[in-house]
Write a protein that holds these residues in place. Structure first.
Motif, PDB file in Angstrom:
ATOM      1  N   THR A 168      80.442  30.155  36.624  1.00  0.00           N
ATOM      2  CA  THR A 168      78.825  29.413  36.243  1.00  0.00           C
ATOM      3  C   THR A 168      78.120  29.576  35.022  1.00  0.00           C
ATOM      4  O   THR A 168      77.392  28.291  33.945  1.00  0.00           O
ATOM      5  CB  THR A 168      78.089  30.501  37.349  1.00  0.00           C
ATOM      6  N   ASN A 169      78.403  30.419  33.567  1.00  0.00           N
ATOM      7  CA  ASN A 169      77.556  30.828  32.448  1.00  0.00           C
ATOM      8  C   ASN A 169      78.690  30.697  31.551  1.00  0.00           C
ATOM      9  O   ASN A 169      78.491  31.578  30.694  1.00  0.00           O
ATOM     10  CB  ASN A 169      77.106  32.513  32.915  1.00  0.00           C
ATOM     11  N   ILE A 170      78.756  29.025  31.175  1.00  0.00           N
ATOM     12  CA  ILE A 170      79.910  28.321  30.390  1.00  0.00           C
ATOM     13  C   ILE A 170      79.594  28.759  29.504  1.00  0.00           C
ATOM     14  O   ILE A 170      79.826  28.421  28.177  1.00  0.00           O
ATOM     15  CB  ILE A 170      80.297  28.009  31.241  1.00  0.00           C
ATOM     16  N   CYS A 171      77.794  28.418  29.119  1.00  0.00           N
ATOM     17  CA  CYS A 171      77.020  28.589  27.582  1.00  0.00           C
ATOM     18  C   CYS A 171      76.463  29.568  26.975  1.00  0.00           C
ATOM     19  O   CYS A 171      75.376  29.682  27.541  1.00  0.00           O
ATOM     20  CB  CYS A 171      76.222  26.846  27.883  1.00  0.00           C
ATOM     21  N   SER A 172      77.665  30.136  26.651  1.00  0.00           N
ATOM     22  CA  SER A 172      77.669  31.114  25.561  1.00  0.00           C
ATOM     23  C   SER A 172      76.457  32.138  26.442  1.00  0.00           C
ATOM     24  O   SER A 172      75.310  32.675  26.563  1.00  0.00           O
ATOM     25  CB  SER A 172      76.713  31.007  24.331  1.00  0.00           C
ATOM     26  N   GLY A 173      77.196  32.754  27.587  1.00  0.00           N
ATOM     27  CA  GLY A 173      76.722  33.145  28.482  1.00  0.00           C
ATOM     28  C   GLY A 173      75.486  32.820  29.812  1.00  0.00           C
ATOM     29  O   GLY A 173      75.059  34.002  30.279  1.00  0.00           O
ATOM     30  N   SER A 174      75.196  31.720  28.999  1.00  0.00           N
ATOM     31  CA  SER A 174      73.910  31.238  30.320  1.00  0.00           C
ATOM     32  C   SER A 174      75.013  30.161  30.682  1.00  0.00           C
ATOM     33  O   SER A 174      75.532  29.562  30.285  1.00  0.00           O
ATOM     34  CB  SER A 174      72.880  30.866  29.795  1.00  0.00           C
ATOM     35  N   PRO A 175      73.725  29.528  32.117  1.00  0.00           N
ATOM     36  CA  PRO A 175      73.953  28.171  32.768  1.00  0.00           C
ATOM     37  C   PRO A 175      74.024  27.253  31.843  1.00  0.00           C
ATOM     38  O   PRO A 175      73.187  26.422  30.796  1.00  0.00           O
ATOM     39  CB  PRO A 175      73.697  28.140  33.639  1.00  0.00           C
ATOM     40  N   CYS A 176      75.065  25.864  31.852  1.00  0.00           N
ATOM     41  CA  CYS A 176      74.993  24.371  31.065  1.00  0.00           C
ATOM     42  C   CYS A 176      74.469  24.054  31.280  1.00  0.00           C
ATOM     43  O   CYS A 176      74.449  24.113  33.077  1.00  0.00           O
ATOM     44  CB  CYS A 176      76.092  23.728  30.767  1.00  0.00           C
ATOM     45  N   ASN A 190      84.085  23.171  23.010  1.00  0.00           N
ATOM     46  CA  ASN A 190      84.289  24.401  23.361  1.00  0.00           C
ATOM     47  C   ASN A 190      84.580  25.542  22.650  1.00  0.00           C
ATOM     48  O   ASN A 190      85.573  24.666  21.615  1.00  0.00           O
ATOM     49  CB  ASN A 190      86.205  23.134  24.206  1.00  0.00           C
ATOM     50  N   ASN A 191      84.382  26.993  22.637  1.00  0.00           N
ATOM     51  CA  ASN A 191      84.650  27.716  21.330  1.00  0.00           C
ATOM     52  C   ASN A 191      86.733  28.185  21.534  1.00  0.00           C
ATOM     53  O   ASN A 191      87.400  28.579  20.710  1.00  0.00           O
ATOM     54  CB  ASN A 191      83.876  28.848  22.065  1.00  0.00           C
ATOM     55  N   GLY A 192      87.240  28.021  22.243  1.00  0.00           N
ATOM     56  CA  GLY A 192      88.235  28.176  22.926  1.00  0.00           C
ATOM     57  C   GLY A 192      89.727  28.463  23.905  1.00  0.00           C
ATOM     58  O   GLY A 192      90.295  28.673  24.078  1.00  0.00           O
ATOM     59  N   THR A 193      88.238  28.840  24.467  1.00  0.00           N
ATOM     60  CA  THR A 193      88.249  29.996  25.528  1.00  0.00           C
ATOM     61  C   THR A 193      87.858  29.676  26.914  1.00  0.00           C
ATOM     62  O   THR A 193      87.727  30.646  28.192  1.00  0.00           O
ATOM     63  CB  THR A 193      87.756  31.771  25.335  1.00  0.00           C
ATOM     64  N   GLY A 194      87.144  28.534  26.233  1.00  0.00           N
ATOM     65  CA  GLY A 194      86.322  28.134  28.335  1.00  0.00           C
ATOM     66  C   GLY A 194      85.399  28.323  27.908  1.00  0.00           C
ATOM     67  O   GLY A 194      84.395  28.656  29.071  1.00  0.00           O
ATOM     68  N   SER A 195      83.966  28.626  27.164  1.00  0.00           N
ATOM     69  CA  SER A 195      83.335  28.823  26.703  1.00  0.00           C
ATOM     70  C   SER A 195      82.382  27.878  26.076  1.00  0.00           C
ATOM     71  O   SER A 195      83.243  27.387  24.469  1.00  0.00           O
ATOM     72  CB  SER A 195      82.416  29.876  26.237  1.00  0.00           C
ATOM     73  N   PHE A 196      81.546  27.430  26.258  1.00  0.00           N
ATOM     74  CA  PHE A 196      81.184  25.748  25.639  1.00  0.00           C
ATOM     75  C   PHE A 196      79.428  26.518  25.088  1.00  0.00           C
ATOM     76  O   PHE A 196      78.725  26.350  24.895  1.00  0.00           O
ATOM     77  CB  PHE A 196      80.928  24.227  26.512  1.00  0.00           C
ATOM     78  N   THR A 197      79.420  25.519  23.641  1.00  0.00           N
ATOM     79  CA  THR A 197      78.221  25.514  22.688  1.00  0.00           C
ATOM     80  C   THR A 197      77.136  23.958  22.843  1.00  0.00           C
ATOM     81  O   THR A 197      78.171  22.830  22.853  1.00  0.00           O
ATOM     82  CB  THR A 197      78.214  25.194  21.742  1.00  0.00           C
ATOM     83  N   HIS A 198      76.444  24.623  23.992  1.00  0.00           N
ATOM     84  CA  HIS A 198      75.656  22.557  23.977  1.00  0.00           C
ATOM     85  C   HIS A 198      74.600  22.956  22.814  1.00  0.00           C
ATOM     86  O   HIS A 198      74.012  22.912  22.443  1.00  0.00           O
ATOM     87  CB  HIS A 198      74.208  23.441  24.851  1.00  0.00           C
ATOM     88  N   GLN A 199      75.032  20.814  22.443  1.00  0.00           N
ATOM     89  CA  GLN A 199      74.841  20.066  21.136  1.00  0.00           C
ATOM     90  C   GLN A 199      74.028  18.929  21.874  1.00  0.00           C
ATOM     91  O   GLN A 199      74.121  18.607  22.526  1.00  0.00           O
ATOM     92  CB  GLN A 199      75.825  19.378  20.560  1.00  0.00           C
ATOM     93  N   THR A 200      72.803  18.985  21.423  1.00  0.00           N
ATOM     94  CA  THR A 200      71.324  17.931  21.389  1.00  0.00           C
ATOM     95  C   THR A 200      71.865  17.197  20.071  1.00  0.00           C
ATOM     96  O   THR A 200      72.085  17.381  19.066  1.00  0.00           O
ATOM     97  CB  THR A 200      70.577  18.282  21.969  1.00  0.00           C
ATOM     98  N   ASN A 201      71.023  16.287  20.179  1.00  0.00           N
ATOM     99  CA  ASN A 201      70.674  15.274  19.136  1.00  0.00           C
ATOM    100  C   ASN A 201      72.549  14.703  18.169  1.00  0.00           C
ATOM    101  O   ASN A 201      72.397  14.961  17.151  1.00  0.00           O
ATOM    102  CB  ASN A 201      69.910  15.777  18.049  1.00  0.00           C
ATOM    103  N   ILE A 202      73.004  14.149  18.914  1.00  0.00           N
ATOM    104  CA  ILE A 202      74.358  14.380  18.465  1.00  0.00           C
ATOM    105  C   ILE A 202      74.418  12.537  18.373  1.00  0.00           C
ATOM    106  O   ILE A 202      75.144  12.197  17.797  1.00  0.00           O
ATOM    107  CB  ILE A 202      75.673  14.086  19.591  1.00  0.00           C
ATOM    108  N   CYS A 203      73.472  11.884  18.293  1.00  0.00           N
ATOM    109  CA  CYS A 203      73.902  10.417  17.386  1.00  0.00           C
ATOM    110  C   CYS A 203      72.475  10.333  16.420  1.00  0.00           C
ATOM    111  O   CYS A 203      71.242   9.994  16.810  1.00  0.00           O
ATOM    112  CB  CYS A 203      72.994   9.012  19.191  1.00  0.00           C
ATOM    113  N   SER A 204      73.426  10.723  15.060  1.00  0.00           N
ATOM    114  CA  SER A 204      72.909  10.428  13.777  1.00  0.00           C
ATOM    115  C   SER A 204      71.536  11.382  13.818  1.00  0.00           C
ATOM    116  O   SER A 204      70.490  11.090  13.825  1.00  0.00           O
ATOM    117  CB  SER A 204      72.448   8.779  13.974  1.00  0.00           C
ATOM    118  N   GLY A 205      71.565  12.087  14.695  1.00  0.00           N
ATOM    119  CA  GLY A 205      70.349  12.905  14.832  1.00  0.00           C
ATOM    120  C   GLY A 205      69.437  13.154  15.552  1.00  0.00           C
ATOM    121  O   GLY A 205      68.642  14.130  15.953  1.00  0.00           O
ATOM    122  N   SER A 206      69.438  12.432  16.748  1.00  0.00           N
ATOM    123  CA  SER A 206      68.613  11.576  17.808  1.00  0.00           C
ATOM    124  C   SER A 206      69.384  12.143  18.696  1.00  0.00           C
ATOM    125  O   SER A 206      70.591  11.887  19.262  1.00  0.00           O
ATOM    126  CB  SER A 206      68.270  10.639  17.305  1.00  0.00           C
TER     127      SER A 206
END
Length: 153
Positions: free
Chosen positions: A76-84, A120-136
């Protein structure tokens, strides 16, 4: 190929293929709470078997790691130790190696039409990215139900 299905009460069920295109209900893998919306399968932990992510009514995305026998560990806590969390309604999910680093990432759409990227950081943990369409924010207008990932251009 087998498949998983999410339902309106939050259960995710596994259906096994007998090799001829006929499926048998196997079991409930997990209960994600109120309504299991989007599902996307990929080898998220790099061990050679198919895992999947699931989005729910509350906007949370959870990971299910396959042990290779059809048994899954619910993470459940797969985004840097927190829920996505994408806000309310994690509808559309699609998996691909979006950053070209060799591991499987995913995109998720929500009820407001916003699509976010989870690297994915390679181990099944993820970094949440927003503003992914040309900075928006990627905004499709109203409700991002279905997503598909491929090299379209």
């Amino acid at each position: 190929m087998d498949f998983v299905s999410g339902d309106g009460v939050g259960e995710i069920e596994l259906f096994l293929n007998d090799g001829t295109g006929s499926f048998t209900y196997d079991k409930v893998i997990a209960d994600v709470g109120n309504t299991a919306y989007g599902l996307a399968a990929a080898d998220f932990d790099g061990d050679g078997d198919m895992d999947f992510v699931s989005g729910n009514f509350d906007g949370e995305i959870e990971l299910f790691l396959n042990d290779g026998t059809g048994s899954f560990t619910h993470q459940t806590n797969i985004c840097s130790g927190s829920p996505c969390d994408v806000g309310q309604f994690a509808y559309g999910l699609a998996a691909a190696d979006f950053d070209g680093d060799g591991d499987m990432d995913f995109v998720a759409g929500n009820g407001g039409g916003i699509i976010d990227l989870f690297l994915n950081n390679g181990t099944g943990s993820f970094t949440h990215q927003t503003n992914i369409c040309s900075g928006s924010p990627c905004d499709v207008g109203n409700t991002a139900y279905g997503l598909a990932a491929a090299d379209f251009a």
